[in-house]
Scaffold this motif. Structure first.
Motif, short mmCIF file in Angstrom:
data_model
loop_
_atom_site.label_atom_id
_atom_site.label_comp_id
_atom_site.label_asym_id
_atom_site.label_seq_id
_atom_site.Cartn_x
_atom_site.Cartn_y
_atom_site.Cartn_z
N PRO A 185 0.79 -1.23 0.00
CA PRO A 185 0.00 0.00 0.00
C PRO A 185 0.82 1.28 0.00
CG PRO A 185 -1.05 -1.60 1.42
CD PRO A 185 0.25 -2.22 0.97
N GLU A 186 1.95 1.31 0.71
CA GLU A 186 2.77 2.52 0.76
C GLU A 186 3.35 2.90 -0.59
OE1 GLU A 186 7.04 0.49 2.07
OE2 GLU A 186 5.91 1.71 3.51
N GLN A 187 3.34 1.97 -1.53
CA GLN A 187 3.86 2.22 -2.87
C GLN A 187 2.78 2.69 -3.85
OE1 GLN A 187 5.44 -1.89 -2.98
NE2 GLN A 187 7.44 -0.97 -3.41
N LEU A 188 1.57 2.83 -3.36
CA LEU A 188 0.44 3.16 -4.23
C LEU A 188 -0.03 4.60 -4.04
CD1 LEU A 188 -1.77 -0.03 -3.69
CD2 LEU A 188 0.02 0.32 -5.41
N SER A 189 -0.65 5.14 -5.07
CA SER A 189 -1.32 6.43 -4.96
C SER A 189 -2.65 6.24 -4.25
CB SER A 189 -1.56 7.02 -6.35
OG SER A 189 -2.52 6.23 -7.06
N GLY A 190 -3.29 7.36 -3.88
CA GLY A 190 -4.58 7.29 -3.21
C GLY A 190 -5.63 6.59 -4.07
N GLY A 191 -5.65 6.90 -5.36
CA GLY A 191 -6.62 6.27 -6.25
C GLY A 191 -6.38 4.78 -6.38
N GLN A 192 -5.11 4.38 -6.44
CA GLN A 192 -4.79 2.95 -6.52
C GLN A 192 -5.19 2.23 -5.24
OE1 GLN A 192 -0.62 3.43 -7.44
NE2 GLN A 192 -0.94 2.97 -9.62
N LYS A 193 -4.96 2.88 -4.09
CA LYS A 193 -5.38 2.27 -2.82
C LYS A 193 -6.90 2.05 -2.80
CE LYS A 193 -1.66 4.23 0.03
NZ LYS A 193 -1.33 5.17 1.13
N GLN A 194 -7.65 3.02 -3.30
CA GLN A 194 -9.10 2.85 -3.28
C GLN A 194 -9.53 1.76 -4.25
OE1 GLN A 194 -11.45 2.67 -1.37
NE2 GLN A 194 -11.94 4.83 -1.02
N ARG A 195 -8.80 1.58 -5.34
CA ARG A 195 -9.10 0.48 -6.27
C ARG A 195 -8.87 -0.87 -5.58
NH1 ARG A 195 -9.29 1.47 -11.90
NH2 ARG A 195 -9.31 3.69 -12.36
N VAL A 196 -7.81 -0.94 -4.77
CA VAL A 196 -7.58 -2.16 -4.00
C VAL A 196 -8.74 -2.37 -3.03
CG1 VAL A 196 -6.07 -3.33 -2.35
CG2 VAL A 196 -5.07 -1.95 -4.17
N GLY A 197 -9.18 -1.28 -2.39
CA GLY A 197 -10.31 -1.38 -1.47
C GLY A 197 -11.57 -1.88 -2.15
N ILE A 198 -11.80 -1.42 -3.37
CA ILE A 198 -12.98 -1.88 -4.12
C ILE A 198 -12.83 -3.35 -4.48
CG2 ILE A 198 -14.24 -1.60 -6.29
CD1 ILE A 198 -13.55 1.42 -6.11
N ALA A 199 -11.64 -3.75 -4.94
CA ALA A 199 -11.42 -5.16 -5.28
C ALA A 199 -11.63 -6.05 -4.06
CB ALA A 199 -10.01 -5.34 -5.83
N ARG A 200 -11.10 -5.62 -2.91
CA ARG A 200 -11.28 -6.39 -1.67
C ARG A 200 -12.76 -6.50 -1.30
NH1 ARG A 200 -8.84 -3.66 3.52
NH2 ARG A 200 -10.50 -2.24 2.91
N ALA A 201 -13.49 -5.39 -1.45
CA ALA A 201 -14.91 -5.40 -1.10
C ALA A 201 -15.72 -6.33 -2.00
CB ALA A 201 -15.47 -3.97 -1.19
N LEU A 202 -15.22 -6.57 -3.22
CA LEU A 202 -15.92 -7.42 -4.18
C LEU A 202 -15.49 -8.88 -4.10
CD1 LEU A 202 -15.78 -5.10 -7.32
CD2 LEU A 202 -17.77 -5.53 -5.87
N ALA A 203 -14.51 -9.17 -3.25
CA ALA A 203 -13.88 -10.49 -3.25
C ALA A 203 -14.88 -11.62 -3.06
CB ALA A 203 -12.80 -10.56 -2.17
N THR A 204 -15.82 -11.47 -2.13
CA THR A 204 -16.76 -12.55 -1.82
C THR A 204 -18.02 -12.49 -2.68
OG1 THR A 204 -17.72 -11.22 -0.03
CG2 THR A 204 -15.94 -12.75 0.55
N GLU A 205 -17.96 -11.71 -3.77
CA GLU A 205 -19.09 -11.57 -4.71
C GLU A 205 -20.37 -11.10 -4.01
OE1 GLU A 205 -19.07 -14.54 -8.08
OE2 GLU A 205 -17.97 -15.69 -6.54
N PRO A 206 -20.28 -9.97 -3.30
CA PRO A 206 -21.46 -9.46 -2.58
C PRO A 206 -22.52 -8.94 -3.54
CG PRO A 206 -19.74 -7.81 -2.57
CD PRO A 206 -19.14 -9.04 -3.20
N ARG A 207 -23.75 -8.92 -3.06
CA ARG A 207 -24.84 -8.32 -3.83
C ARG A 207 -24.93 -6.83 -3.56
NH1 ARG A 207 -30.27 -11.17 -2.61
NH2 ARG A 207 -30.92 -9.92 -4.41
#
Length: 345
Positions: free
Chosen positions: A143-165
């Motif tokens: 994470p320390e190597q990422l920009s703010g936008g990239q960090k939020q993209r990781v956050g979105i990917a993590r939130a989608l991991a379990t295929e939520p509705r």
């Protein structure tokens, strides 16, 4: 059936001190979110919007009322059932909430590890999600190597991991610059459109609502004060708080000091008309003015695109023979009322 439904929900917290009264964060709220839509809740600090999000995620229990997810009253579920429910709800945060000690891939994998998925399933899902959010080349970065936008993209990917509705977004763009905000909002639109995920977003930024939401709910002091389709609310706000939010992104009809300044700078008569999708076009009004040999200059306002529909106020300075200007205003008013404000007030 609504995917999310709050019925008569009130949430009261204990007083901050023994001499203070209890704090009512949410006050008798009725709210529905349909499957597949993007619903935005907007309000100033203390409006109660974050508490609503925590009620939907079962991180808080209502003092009274019912919170239903897909027809199930979650206030009646046992802890094991709540854990299963939360697996169907993804969450993204303002400050990203990433594990600094884990790589990008490790952060996305975390909820899958908690869910007990196999290594092969985790690897495939992480690869799929990083490709989706445009970070396939950052899998081994921290994470320390990422920009703010990239960090939020990781956050979105993590939130989608379990295929939520359902995806809950808590001020997800507040820590980002304007350009990065638009990139993240575009990604969230893809999540909704391509994956069919229902999104409930809370924000204090009306531009986020305009860019992302299908429907908006405005809260103040724990209550819903206005709600409707985004275009309808932005083009005809009723409540004072809603009007303040709308004024942050849409130029209003000039009045008071602003109008006096325009009159000092521009000769002739100053009029304003409103363009609202399907009601009137600029060409109609401009054509009526030009037909009467009247010169006109756009001096204030503009047209806004709201989810593919147009709305805005245009203020013009009209010059020419006074009688011709009056006839031109009368002719143009057949297409749209031309407002001529009293400069005193």
């Amino acid at each position: 059936m609504s995917l999310i439904r709050l019925s008569g929900v009130t949430k009261t917290f204990a007083p901050p001190s023994k001499d203070a009264p209890p704090v009512t964060a949410v006050d008798d709220v009725d709210l529905t979110v349909e499957a597949g839509e993007v619903c935005g809740i907007i309000g100033y600090s203390g409006a109660g919007k974050s508490t609503v999000l925590r009620l939907v995620n079962a991180l808080e229990s209502p003092t009274s009322g019912a919170v239903e997810i897909d027809g199930r009253d979650i206030t009646r579920l046992r802890e094991r059932e709540l854990r299963q429910l939360r697996g169907d709800i993804g969450m993204i945060f303002q400050q990203f909430n990433l594990f600094e000690s884990r790589t990008v891939a490790g952060n996305v994998a975390y909820p899958l590890e908690i869910a007990g998925r196999s290594r092969a399933d985790i690897s495939a899902r992480v690869s799929e999600l990083l490709q989706f959010v445009g970070l396939a080349d950052k899998a081994r970065s921290y994470p320390e190597q990422l920009s703010g936008g990239q960090k939020q993209r990781v956050g979105i990917a993590r939130a989608l991991a379990t295929e939520p509705r359902i995806l809950l977004a808590d001020e997800a763009t507040s820590a980002l610059d304007p350009d990065t905000t638009q990139e993240v909002l575009a990604l969230l639109r893809r999540v909704n459109r391509e994956l069919g995920v229902t999104i409930l977003v809370i924000t204090h930024e009306m531009d986020v609502i305009r860019s992302l939401a299908d429907r908006v709910i405005v809260m103040e002091n724990g209550r819903i004060i206005e709600a409707g389709e985004v275009f309808d609310v932005l083009s005809a706000p009723r409540h004072a708080a809603t009007k303040r939010f709308v004024a942050s992104i849409i130029e209003d009809v000039p009045a008071g000091e602003q109008l006096r300044t325009l009159r000092e700078r521009h000769p002739g008569r100053i009029v304003t008309f409103t363009v609202r999708d399907g009601d009137v076009t600029q060409a109609d009004v401009f054509g009526a003015l030009a037909a009467h040999d009247v010169r006109f200059e756009l001096i204030h306002g503009g047209i806004n695109d709201i989810r593919g529909r147009v709305f805005g106020h245009l203020t013009l300075a009209l010059t020419g023979d006074p009688e011709a200007v009056s006839r031109a205003i009368a002719a143009a008013s057949a297409f749209a009322p031309l407002i001529e404000e009293d400069p005193r007030g």
